[in-house]
Design an enzyme around this catalytic site. Sequence first.
Site, PDB file in Angstrom:
ATOM      1  N   SER A 124      44.809  31.389  33.317  1.00 55.06           N
ATOM      2  CA  SER A 124      45.914  30.582  32.795  1.00 55.06           C
ATOM      3  C   SER A 124      46.447  31.183  31.504  1.00 55.06           C
ATOM      4  O   SER A 124      47.567  30.880  31.100  1.00 55.06           O
ATOM      5  CB  SER A 124      45.453  29.169  32.456  1.00 55.06           C
ATOM      6  N   HIS A 145      49.002  32.989  39.340  1.00 51.35           N
ATOM      7  CA  HIS A 145      48.662  31.738  38.659  1.00 51.35           C
ATOM      8  C   HIS A 145      49.047  30.548  39.528  1.00 51.35           C
ATOM      9  O   HIS A 145      50.223  30.188  39.609  1.00 51.35           O
ATOM     10  CB  HIS A 145      49.378  31.691  37.290  1.00 51.35           C
ATOM     11  N   GLU A 157      52.852  31.534  39.924  1.00 48.72           N
ATOM     12  CA  GLU A 157      53.465  32.541  39.051  1.00 48.72           C
ATOM     13  C   GLU A 157      52.843  33.898  39.405  1.00 48.72           C
ATOM     14  O   GLU A 157      51.617  34.042  39.382  1.00 48.72           O
ATOM     15  CB  GLU A 157      53.208  32.184  37.577  1.00 48.72           C
ATOM     16  N   ASN A 196      53.554  27.120  31.221  1.00 51.48           N
ATOM     17  CA  ASN A 196      52.817  26.692  30.027  1.00 51.48           C
ATOM     18  C   ASN A 196      53.533  27.126  28.750  1.00 51.48           C
ATOM     19  O   ASN A 196      53.468  26.448  27.731  1.00 51.48           O
ATOM     20  CB  ASN A 196      51.382  27.227  30.054  1.00 51.48           C
TER      21      ASN A 196
HETATM   22  N1  LIG Z   1      41.781  23.866  36.600  1.00 52.65           N
HETATM   23  C1  LIG Z   1      43.080  24.097  36.389  1.00 52.65           C
HETATM   24  O1  LIG Z   1      43.895  23.180  36.244  1.00 52.65           O
HETATM   25  C2  LIG Z   1      43.582  25.522  36.397  1.00 52.65           C
HETATM   26  C3  LIG Z   1      44.928  25.767  36.682  1.00 52.65           C
HETATM   27  C4  LIG Z   1      45.391  27.096  36.742  1.00 52.65           C
HETATM   28  C5  LIG Z   1      44.505  28.128  36.482  1.00 52.65           C
HETATM   29  N2  LIG Z   1      43.192  27.855  36.172  1.00 52.65           N
HETATM   30  C6  LIG Z   1      42.305  29.001  35.928  1.00 52.65           C
HETATM   31  O2  LIG Z   1      41.514  29.212  37.090  1.00 52.65           O
HETATM   32  C7  LIG Z   1      40.247  29.756  36.736  1.00 52.65           C
HETATM   33  C8  LIG Z   1      39.150  28.870  37.313  1.00 52.65           C
HETATM   34  O3  LIG Z   1      39.302  27.563  36.806  1.00 52.65           O
HETATM   35  P1  LIG Z   1      38.646  26.294  37.525  1.00 52.65           P
HETATM   36  O4  LIG Z   1      39.309  25.104  36.928  1.00 52.65           O
HETATM   37  O5  LIG Z   1      38.629  26.478  38.995  1.00 52.65           O
HETATM   38  O6  LIG Z   1      37.150  26.395  36.963  1.00 52.65           O
HETATM   39  P2  LIG Z   1      35.825  25.795  37.611  1.00 52.65           P
HETATM   40  O7  LIG Z   1      34.837  25.739  36.483  1.00 52.65           O
HETATM   41  O8  LIG Z   1      36.112  24.568  38.385  1.00 52.65           O
HETATM   42  O9  LIG Z   1      35.369  26.934  38.636  1.00 52.65           O
HETATM   43  C9  LIG Z   1      34.926  28.204  38.255  1.00 52.65           C
HETATM   44  C10 LIG Z   1      33.847  28.638  39.216  1.00 52.65           C
HETATM   45  O10 LIG Z   1      33.547  30.015  38.976  1.00 52.65           O
HETATM   46  C11 LIG Z   1      32.145  30.176  39.169  1.00 52.65           C
HETATM   47  N3  LIG Z   1      31.688  31.423  38.563  1.00 52.65           N
HETATM   48  C12 LIG Z   1      31.188  31.669  37.334  1.00 52.65           C
HETATM   49  N4  LIG Z   1      30.887  32.982  37.211  1.00 52.65           N
HETATM   50  C13 LIG Z   1      31.194  33.577  38.390  1.00 52.65           C
HETATM   51  C14 LIG Z   1      31.091  34.903  38.896  1.00 52.65           C
HETATM   52  N5  LIG Z   1      30.628  35.892  38.156  1.00 52.65           N
HETATM   53  N6  LIG Z   1      31.479  35.133  40.161  1.00 52.65           N
HETATM   54  C15 LIG Z   1      31.968  34.123  40.926  1.00 52.65           C
HETATM   55  N7  LIG Z   1      32.090  32.858  40.500  1.00 52.65           N
HETATM   56  C16 LIG Z   1      31.712  32.587  39.257  1.00 52.65           C
HETATM   57  C17 LIG Z   1      31.547  28.912  38.584  1.00 52.65           C
HETATM   58  O11 LIG Z   1      30.223  28.720  39.058  1.00 52.65           O
HETATM   59  C18 LIG Z   1      32.533  27.864  39.056  1.00 52.65           C
HETATM   60  O12 LIG Z   1      32.164  27.318  40.319  1.00 52.65           O
HETATM   61  C19 LIG Z   1      40.247  29.845  35.207  1.00 52.65           C
HETATM   62  O13 LIG Z   1      40.640  31.134  34.838  1.00 52.65           O
HETATM   63  C20 LIG Z   1      41.301  28.829  34.802  1.00 52.65           C
HETATM   64  O14 LIG Z   1      41.878  29.118  33.554  1.00 52.65           O
HETATM   65  C21 LIG Z   1      42.700  26.585  36.143  1.00 52.65           C
END
Ligand SMILES: NC(=O)c1ccc[n+]([C@@H]2O[C@H](COP(=O)([O-])OP(=O)(O)OC[C@H]3O[C@@H](n4cnc5c(N)ncnc54)[C@H](O)[C@@H]3O)[C@@H](O)[C@H]2O)c1
Length: 387
Positions: A124, A145, A157, A196
Amino acid sequence: MKTADIQKIAVIGAGDMGHGIAEIALLAGYKVSLRDIRSDIVEQGVKRLTESLEKLLKKEKISKEQYDRITKDLLYSTVDLEEAVKESDLVIEAAPEILDLKKEIFSDTDRLCPKETILATNTSTMSITEISLATKRPDKVLGLHFFNPVVLMKLVEVIKGDHTSEETMETTYNFCVRTGKIPVRVEKDIPGFIVNRVQAPSGALLGAIVDHGIAEPEEIDALFRKLGKPMGPFELNDFTGLDISFDARNYFAQAISPDLAPFKLMKAKVEAGEYGKKTGRGFYDWSKGRPEIDLSKATEKVDPKDILAVQINEATKLIEWGVATVEDIDKAIVNGTGNKKGPMEEAQQFDPEDLVSRLERLSREFNKKIFEPTGMIREGKYINGQD
Ligand SMILES: NC(=O)c1ccc[n+]([C@@H]2O[C@H](COP(=O)([O-])OP(=O)(O)OC[C@H]3O[C@@H](n4cnc5c(N)ncnc54)[C@H](O)[C@@H]3O)[C@@H](O)[C@H]2O)c1
């Protein structure tokens, strides 16, 4: 790599975003390997994905054959990175927002997958260029994104890093179209990308309004609700977590301008461990469920046009810098936020002189340079059709 060559996708991280990204790729008929670090976590991701598919089946949005094909033939889950990526054509990383972790994943994936494979990050906030340099193929690395929840939100995005090739951009853009998403090209790797970034100054303005004692969070939320939003900005902050918003604002303060730093009330809430819904208290008390917003409290001291003005101003910066086109900025905001119109369409309702003086007043009143009108606003370009 051409879009037609993409057959197998690997999704790294099976959390909130990863399981949703895997689901939309599966629904489009792709083979997907979903990888997380522990088998219980990856199983939880598969469970969430399957439950979501079951809902679609119940609503007759997918057939039983499609459901069976996805769960039996197309989806594969693993904790082994090599197994996940070794035959993939596109890898989408959705691991936690920690730069060193992402770099490590990209460096390992680069070593383990075919040399033509495209590597995308769902970050993000982080620099696509910096992540791409952890690989020996920065021309095949880009940002993808997605928005939360992935299955419902149409926008993606598609972000070009400094070294991303045009072929990588086009192939991945068309992949997004094939999954039923609405992709928007982000031509430069800037903090916040489009959605954002355009919303960051309005978040700062609303925070400053609260800190200056002009209106309370509930009075502002009541105003937004009266204007037809399903949730006001402070309730939404509580819903997604003040800790997340706090980190994002700190990142923007460092990457864009100190004017975007968390406002005092938010900082106090986070320091007190009041993160919103997840801790039972934030701007509101969530202990008995969603807070009741008293619509009669809607403030008259906040002009909704001020909120729009700072977003329009930020949007013109992206146009001036060649980050995105006028049309794509509006498309991104409409599909990424649920707003009915984008900022550049909204700009048409402003008198050009009013927009300039409004932004100058806000910049003065709240001592924020980020609200100062851009050259494009001062020249009245794109306002009232003066293109
Ligand atoms: N949640 C949102 O609203 C949102 C929106 C857009 C982008 N993002 C981005 O998406 C990404 C993930 O966010 P999320 O909300 O899904 O987080 P989340 O914490 O729900 O999920 C992340 C997952 O990655 C796993 N993980 C950790 N290390 C790892 C590795 N080495 N290999 C594989 N998996 C691994 C974790 O165990 C976890 O299950 C981040 O970069 C975040 O900024 C999030």
